[in-house]
Write a protein that holds these residues in place. Structure first.
Motif, PDB file in Angstrom:
ATOM      1  N   LEU A  12      -7.590   8.892   3.156  1.00  0.00           N
ATOM      2  CA  LEU A  12      -6.471   8.132   3.147  1.00  0.00           C
ATOM      3  C   LEU A  12      -6.284   7.985   1.474  1.00  0.00           C
ATOM      4  O   LEU A  12      -5.062   8.490   0.854  1.00  0.00           O
ATOM      5  CB  LEU A  12      -6.562   6.280   3.631  1.00  0.00           C
ATOM      6  CG  LEU A  12      -6.863   5.870   4.486  1.00  0.00           C
ATOM      7  CD1 LEU A  12      -6.797   4.174   5.021  1.00  0.00           C
ATOM      8  CD2 LEU A  12      -4.722   5.938   5.131  1.00  0.00           C
ATOM      9  N   SER A  58       0.560  -0.823   2.555  1.00  0.00           N
ATOM     10  CA  SER A  58       0.819  -0.199   3.215  1.00  0.00           C
ATOM     11  C   SER A  58      -0.968   0.058   3.134  1.00  0.00           C
ATOM     12  O   SER A  58      -1.515   0.547   4.383  1.00  0.00           O
ATOM     13  CB  SER A  58       1.842   0.561   3.186  1.00  0.00           C
ATOM     14  OG  SER A  58       2.964   1.150   3.804  1.00  0.00           O
ATOM     15  N   ARG A  59      -1.265   0.674   2.088  1.00  0.00           N
ATOM     16  CA  ARG A  59      -2.621   1.225   1.741  1.00  0.00           C
ATOM     17  C   ARG A  59      -3.973   0.105   2.259  1.00  0.00           C
ATOM     18  O   ARG A  59      -4.181   0.170   3.033  1.00  0.00           O
ATOM     19  CB  ARG A  59      -3.056   1.900   0.294  1.00  0.00           C
ATOM     20  CG  ARG A  59      -4.240   2.660   0.383  1.00  0.00           C
ATOM     21  CD  ARG A  59      -4.044   2.799  -1.232  1.00  0.00           C
ATOM     22  NE  ARG A  59      -4.292   1.770  -2.291  1.00  0.00           N
ATOM     23  CZ  ARG A  59      -5.549   1.043  -2.227  1.00  0.00           C
ATOM     24  NH1 ARG A  59      -6.718   0.515  -1.514  1.00  0.00           N
ATOM     25  NH2 ARG A  59      -5.514   0.296  -2.884  1.00  0.00           N
ATOM     26  N   GLN A  61      -3.282  -2.187   3.968  1.00  0.00           N
ATOM     27  CA  GLN A  61      -3.003  -3.102   5.574  1.00  0.00           C
ATOM     28  C   GLN A  61      -3.404  -1.880   6.318  1.00  0.00           C
ATOM     29  O   GLN A  61      -4.249  -1.936   7.352  1.00  0.00           O
ATOM     30  CB  GLN A  61      -1.669  -3.221   5.898  1.00  0.00           C
ATOM     31  CG  GLN A  61      -1.360  -3.009   7.467  1.00  0.00           C
ATOM     32  CD  GLN A  61      -1.469  -4.538   7.784  1.00  0.00           C
ATOM     33  OE1 GLN A  61      -2.270  -5.568   7.350  1.00  0.00           O
ATOM     34  NE2 GLN A  61      -2.120  -4.514   9.228  1.00  0.00           N
ATOM     35  N   ALA A  62      -3.526  -0.680   6.033  1.00  0.00           N
ATOM     36  CA  ALA A  62      -4.092   0.183   6.777  1.00  0.00           C
ATOM     37  C   ALA A  62      -6.164   0.555   6.670  1.00  0.00           C
ATOM     38  O   ALA A  62      -6.283   0.811   7.393  1.00  0.00           O
ATOM     39  CB  ALA A  62      -4.021   1.631   5.845  1.00  0.00           C
ATOM     40  N   GLU A  63      -6.363  -0.117   5.862  1.00  0.00           N
ATOM     41  CA  GLU A  63      -8.213  -0.313   5.542  1.00  0.00           C
ATOM     42  C   GLU A  63      -8.236  -1.580   5.625  1.00  0.00           C
ATOM     43  O   GLU A  63      -9.456  -1.987   6.416  1.00  0.00           O
ATOM     44  CB  GLU A  63      -8.050  -0.721   3.820  1.00  0.00           C
ATOM     45  CG  GLU A  63      -8.121   0.316   2.995  1.00  0.00           C
ATOM     46  CD  GLU A  63      -8.340   0.106   1.675  1.00  0.00           C
ATOM     47  OE1 GLU A  63      -8.344  -1.416   1.129  1.00  0.00           O
ATOM     48  OE2 GLU A  63      -8.320   1.278   0.529  1.00  0.00           O
ATOM     49  N   ASP A  65      -6.902  -2.396   8.609  1.00  0.00           N
ATOM     50  CA  ASP A  65      -6.296  -2.643  10.108  1.00  0.00           C
ATOM     51  C   ASP A  65      -8.465  -1.730  10.579  1.00  0.00           C
ATOM     52  O   ASP A  65      -8.647  -1.306  11.349  1.00  0.00           O
ATOM     53  CB  ASP A  65      -5.544  -1.142  10.630  1.00  0.00           C
ATOM     54  CG  ASP A  65      -4.226  -1.879  10.690  1.00  0.00           C
ATOM     55  OD1 ASP A  65      -3.941  -3.082  11.066  1.00  0.00           O
ATOM     56  OD2 ASP A  65      -3.931  -1.682  10.780  1.00  0.00           O
TER      57      ASP A  65
END
Length: 198
Positions: A12, A58-59, A61-63, A65
């Motif tokens: 990421l 968004s970063r 949220q990705a972490e 998830d």
């Protein structure tokens, strides 16, 4: 699992810092080419698409998830291991019970079931031994004998069938009556002409 998490974060992070543009170029011979470098001499740039940047939200949220998926995978792994441990314990208990033999109550119940059956002495002894070893009456499958001789299938002898009862006598049919010849039909169109009275 820790190494996969670190690898995911590095992936990421590396995609966040790379800024590349995509170029859609028209070649002199009319072909369209998509490239990550500017168009070469003799070709014209049709469209330059800038790379999208990932926002901080968004970063994160990705972490989150990725963490949630990792926790879910750990939970599934723990459930699988717990299920395997339960299966191993049950198998050991079944093996221990098989070594000890059946319970006396099940043997007694099996023997009572045999007492209600009509069996010859050799078969009864065989089933009683089965009761003492397994604690239950095992089903017995007796196959009918089939004989195959040189010319084909030979049916084993069966007891004779009882004779069929005799059929009652059939009644004789009555003869049909003599056909009657009908009289000549009246012709309705030929009516005798009578003189008219005036």
């Amino acid at each position: 699992m820790k190494t996969s998490r670190i690898a995911l974060l590095l992936l990421l992070g590396s995609t966040l810092t790379v800024h590349a543009e995509v170029y859609k170029c028209r070649q002199p011979d009319g072909r369209t080419e998509i490239s990550n470098s500017p168009c070469s001499g003799g070709s014209s740039t049709l469209k330059a698409i800038p790379d999208d940047t990932v926002s901080e939200a968004s970063r994160r949220q990705a972490e989150r998830d990725a963490d949630r998926l990792e926790n879910y995978a750990d939970k599934l792994e723990a459930e699988r291991k717990a299920g395997e441990a339960v299966e191993r314990r049950q198998l050991k208990e079944q093996q221990a019970a098989a070594r000890q033999g059946p319970a006396p109550a099940s043997i007694e119940s099996c023997l009572r079931t045999l007492d209600r059956m009509v069996l010859d002495s050799s078969r009864r002894a065989e089933l009683e031994e089965g009761c003492r070893t397994t604690g239950s009456v095992q089903p017995v499958y007796v196959q009918d004998p089939y004989y195959y001789g040189g010319s084909g299938y030979i049916r084993p002898p069966y007891p004779p069938r009882p004779p069929h009862p005799p059929h009652p006598p059939r009644p004789m049919p009555t003869p049909l009556p003599e056909p009657v010849t009908p009289a000549k039909p009246v012709d309705l169109y030929k009516v005798p002409v009578a003189p008219r009275s005036r």
